[in-house]
Motif scaffolding. Structure first.
Motif, PDB file in Angstrom:
ATOM      1  N   ASP A  20       0.523  -1.359   0.069  1.00  0.00           N
ATOM      2  CA  ASP A  20      -0.102  -0.124  -0.060  1.00  0.00           C
ATOM      3  C   ASP A  20       0.924   1.432   0.206  1.00  0.00           C
ATOM      4  OD1 ASP A  20      -2.187  -1.776   0.463  1.00  0.00           O
ATOM      5  OD2 ASP A  20      -2.581  -1.234   2.691  1.00  0.00           O
ATOM      6  N   LEU A  21       2.031   1.279   0.571  1.00  0.00           N
ATOM      7  CA  LEU A  21       2.951   2.162   0.760  1.00  0.00           C
ATOM      8  C   LEU A  21       3.388   2.428  -0.225  1.00  0.00           C
ATOM      9  CD1 LEU A  21       4.291   1.793   4.398  1.00  0.00           C
ATOM     10  CD2 LEU A  21       2.706   3.496   3.576  1.00  0.00           C
ATOM     11  N   LEU A  22       3.816   1.779  -0.904  1.00  0.00           N
ATOM     12  CA  LEU A  22       4.452   1.899  -2.432  1.00  0.00           C
ATOM     13  C   LEU A  22       4.037   2.121  -3.709  1.00  0.00           C
ATOM     14  CD1 LEU A  22       7.102  -1.991  -1.884  1.00  0.00           C
ATOM     15  CD2 LEU A  22       7.701   0.655  -2.433  1.00  0.00           C
ATOM     16  N   HIS A  23       2.208   1.327  -2.853  1.00  0.00           N
ATOM     17  CA  HIS A  23       1.702   1.864  -4.495  1.00  0.00           C
ATOM     18  C   HIS A  23       1.267   3.514  -4.384  1.00  0.00           C
ATOM     19  CE1 HIS A  23       0.563  -2.549  -4.788  1.00  0.00           C
ATOM     20  NE2 HIS A  23       0.879  -1.645  -6.490  1.00  0.00           N
ATOM     21  N   PHE A  24       1.015   3.791  -2.656  1.00  0.00           N
ATOM     22  CA  PHE A  24       0.910   5.381  -2.759  1.00  0.00           C
ATOM     23  C   PHE A  24       1.911   5.996  -3.428  1.00  0.00           C
ATOM     24  CE2 PHE A  24       1.467   9.065  -0.355  1.00  0.00           C
ATOM     25  CZ  PHE A  24      -0.045  10.044   0.007  1.00  0.00           C
ATOM     26  N   ILE A  25       3.091   5.615  -3.155  1.00  0.00           N
ATOM     27  CA  ILE A  25       4.939   6.587  -3.871  1.00  0.00           C
ATOM     28  C   ILE A  25       4.262   6.192  -5.153  1.00  0.00           C
ATOM     29  CG2 ILE A  25       7.138   6.059  -4.223  1.00  0.00           C
ATOM     30  CD1 ILE A  25       6.958   5.104  -1.325  1.00  0.00           C
ATOM     31  N   GLU A  26       3.868   5.913  -5.810  1.00  0.00           N
ATOM     32  CA  GLU A  26       4.294   5.177  -6.988  1.00  0.00           C
ATOM     33  C   GLU A  26       3.180   6.476  -7.371  1.00  0.00           C
ATOM     34  OE1 GLU A  26       2.559   2.143 -10.264  1.00  0.00           O
ATOM     35  OE2 GLU A  26       2.699   1.593  -8.041  1.00  0.00           O
ATOM     36  N   ASN A  27       1.648   6.040  -7.064  1.00  0.00           N
ATOM     37  CA  ASN A  27       0.685   7.204  -7.542  1.00  0.00           C
ATOM     38  C   ASN A  27       0.497   8.304  -7.043  1.00  0.00           C
ATOM     39  OD1 ASN A  27      -0.469   4.335  -9.243  1.00  0.00           O
ATOM     40  ND2 ASN A  27      -1.660   4.174  -7.388  1.00  0.00           N
ATOM     41  N   ASN A  28       1.111   8.815  -6.550  1.00  0.00           N
ATOM     42  CA  ASN A  28       1.354  10.333  -6.314  1.00  0.00           C
ATOM     43  C   ASN A  28       2.986  11.036  -6.420  1.00  0.00           C
ATOM     44  OD1 ASN A  28      -2.203  10.463  -4.143  1.00  0.00           O
ATOM     45  ND2 ASN A  28      -0.552   8.404  -3.375  1.00  0.00           N
ATOM     46  N   ASN A  29       2.692  12.425  -6.768  1.00  0.00           N
ATOM     47  CA  ASN A  29       3.626  13.435  -5.726  1.00  0.00           C
ATOM     48  C   ASN A  29       3.795  13.698  -4.581  1.00  0.00           C
ATOM     49  OD1 ASN A  29       3.795  13.381  -9.358  1.00  0.00           O
ATOM     50  ND2 ASN A  29       2.763  15.442  -9.455  1.00  0.00           N
ATOM     51  N   ILE A  30       4.979  13.294  -4.584  1.00  0.00           N
ATOM     52  CA  ILE A  30       4.810  13.732  -2.999  1.00  0.00           C
ATOM     53  C   ILE A  30       6.241  14.818  -2.813  1.00  0.00           C
ATOM     54  CG2 ILE A  30       4.479  11.641  -1.202  1.00  0.00           C
ATOM     55  CD1 ILE A  30       6.624  10.031  -2.596  1.00  0.00           C
ATOM     56  N   ASN A  31       6.527  15.414  -1.533  1.00  0.00           N
ATOM     57  CA  ASN A  31       7.382  16.737  -1.556  1.00  0.00           C
ATOM     58  C   ASN A  31       8.406  16.050  -0.689  1.00  0.00           C
ATOM     59  OD1 ASN A  31       6.050  16.591   1.032  1.00  0.00           O
ATOM     60  ND2 ASN A  31       4.797  17.892   0.484  1.00  0.00           N
ATOM     61  N   ALA A  32       9.216  16.674   0.170  1.00  0.00           N
ATOM     62  CA  ALA A  32      10.465  15.666   1.223  1.00  0.00           C
ATOM     63  C   ALA A  32       9.834  15.732   2.430  1.00  0.00           C
ATOM     64  CB  ALA A  32      11.747  16.654   0.815  1.00  0.00           C
ATOM     65  N   ALA A  33       8.920  16.723   2.504  1.00  0.00           N
ATOM     66  CA  ALA A  33       8.483  16.223   4.043  1.00  0.00           C
ATOM     67  C   ALA A  33       7.830  14.889   4.081  1.00  0.00           C
ATOM     68  CB  ALA A  33       7.729  17.441   4.414  1.00  0.00           C
ATOM     69  N   GLN A  34       7.068  14.775   3.323  1.00  0.00           N
ATOM     70  CA  GLN A  34       6.449  13.367   2.811  1.00  0.00           C
ATOM     71  C   GLN A  34       7.246  11.747   3.078  1.00  0.00           C
ATOM     72  OE1 GLN A  34       3.743  14.957  -0.185  1.00  0.00           O
ATOM     73  NE2 GLN A  34       1.678  15.076   0.843  1.00  0.00           N
ATOM     74  N   SER A  35       8.056  12.860   1.741  1.00  0.00           N
ATOM     75  CA  SER A  35       9.155  11.230   1.479  1.00  0.00           C
ATOM     76  C   SER A  35       9.736  11.145   2.870  1.00  0.00           C
ATOM     77  CB  SER A  35       9.977  11.822   0.499  1.00  0.00           C
ATOM     78  OG  SER A  35       9.621  12.312  -0.723  1.00  0.00           O
ATOM     79  N   CYS A  36       9.745  11.755   3.625  1.00  0.00           N
ATOM     80  CA  CYS A  36      10.464  10.926   5.381  1.00  0.00           C
ATOM     81  C   CYS A  36      10.473  10.621   5.407  1.00  0.00           C
ATOM     82  CB  CYS A  36      11.368  12.791   5.420  1.00  0.00           C
ATOM     83  SG  CYS A  36      11.540  12.113   7.035  1.00  0.00           S
ATOM     84  N   HIS A  37       8.111  11.328   6.100  1.00  0.00           N
ATOM     85  CA  HIS A  37       7.209  10.709   6.765  1.00  0.00           C
ATOM     86  C   HIS A  37       7.275   9.041   6.346  1.00  0.00           C
ATOM     87  CE1 HIS A  37       3.821   9.757   8.878  1.00  0.00           C
ATOM     88  NE2 HIS A  37       3.094   9.504   7.550  1.00  0.00           N
ATOM     89  N   LEU A  38       6.472   8.805   5.017  1.00  0.00           N
ATOM     90  CA  LEU A  38       6.489   6.771   4.458  1.00  0.00           C
ATOM     91  C   LEU A  38       8.480   6.670   4.115  1.00  0.00           C
ATOM     92  CD1 LEU A  38       5.779   8.701   1.089  1.00  0.00           C
ATOM     93  CD2 LEU A  38       4.021   7.329   2.418  1.00  0.00           C
ATOM     94  N   ILE A  39       8.925   7.357   4.283  1.00  0.00           N
ATOM     95  CA  ILE A  39      10.899   6.118   4.652  1.00  0.00           C
ATOM     96  C   ILE A  39      10.214   6.077   6.318  1.00  0.00           C
ATOM     97  CG2 ILE A  39      12.751   5.830   4.548  1.00  0.00           C
ATOM     98  CD1 ILE A  39      12.717   8.328   1.872  1.00  0.00           C
ATOM     99  N   LYS A  40      10.136   7.168   6.952  1.00  0.00           N
ATOM    100  CA  LYS A  40       9.673   6.276   8.371  1.00  0.00           C
ATOM    101  C   LYS A  40       8.784   5.281   8.720  1.00  0.00           C
ATOM    102  CE  LYS A  40      12.346  10.306  10.231  1.00  0.00           C
ATOM    103  NZ  LYS A  40      11.656  11.193  11.520  1.00  0.00           N
ATOM    104  N   GLU A  41       7.897   5.251   7.898  1.00  0.00           N
ATOM    105  CA  GLU A  41       6.721   4.176   8.163  1.00  0.00           C
ATOM    106  C   GLU A  41       7.165   2.806   6.960  1.00  0.00           C
ATOM    107  OE1 GLU A  41       3.186   3.136   9.006  1.00  0.00           O
ATOM    108  OE2 GLU A  41       3.981   4.826   9.817  1.00  0.00           O
TER     109      GLU A  41
END
Length: 87
Positions: free
Chosen positions: A37-58
């Motif tokens: 689910d997290l990888l699909h979110f990354i694939e399908n959405n434009n994310i900024n640096a703050a969101q990237s950091c949050h996603l990596i932590k998750e």
């Protein structure tokens, strides 16, 4: 020491272990689904640096939970290989 009580307690503990072991495959599947689910979110959405950091932590958090399940699965395998010794 009450031997019958000790055997009853040991049996209850072994039942708890068996039930936990039986749920490990589902737990692993759940962790894999979270990662997907997290990888699909990354694939399908434009994310900024703050969101990237949050996603990596998750992702790291989910991977650590998955690692615990995998370690428990290995312990369950060893347990099942040696259960006859307890009998």
């Amino acid at each position: 020491m009450d031997i019958l009580e000790e055997i009853t307690n040991a049996t209850k503990i072994l039942d708890v272990i068996e039930n936990y072991n039986d749920g490990l495959c589902d737990a692993l599947s759940n962790q894999d689904q979270k990662i997907s689910d997290l990888l699909h979110f990354i694939e399908n959405n434009n994310i900024n640096a703050a969101q990237s950091c949050h996603l990596i932590k998750e992702i790291k958090k989910v991977r650590m939970e998955r690692r615990k399940v995998k370690n428990d699965m290995e312990l369950a395998r060893v347990y099942k290989d040696n259960i006859n010794k307890l009998i």
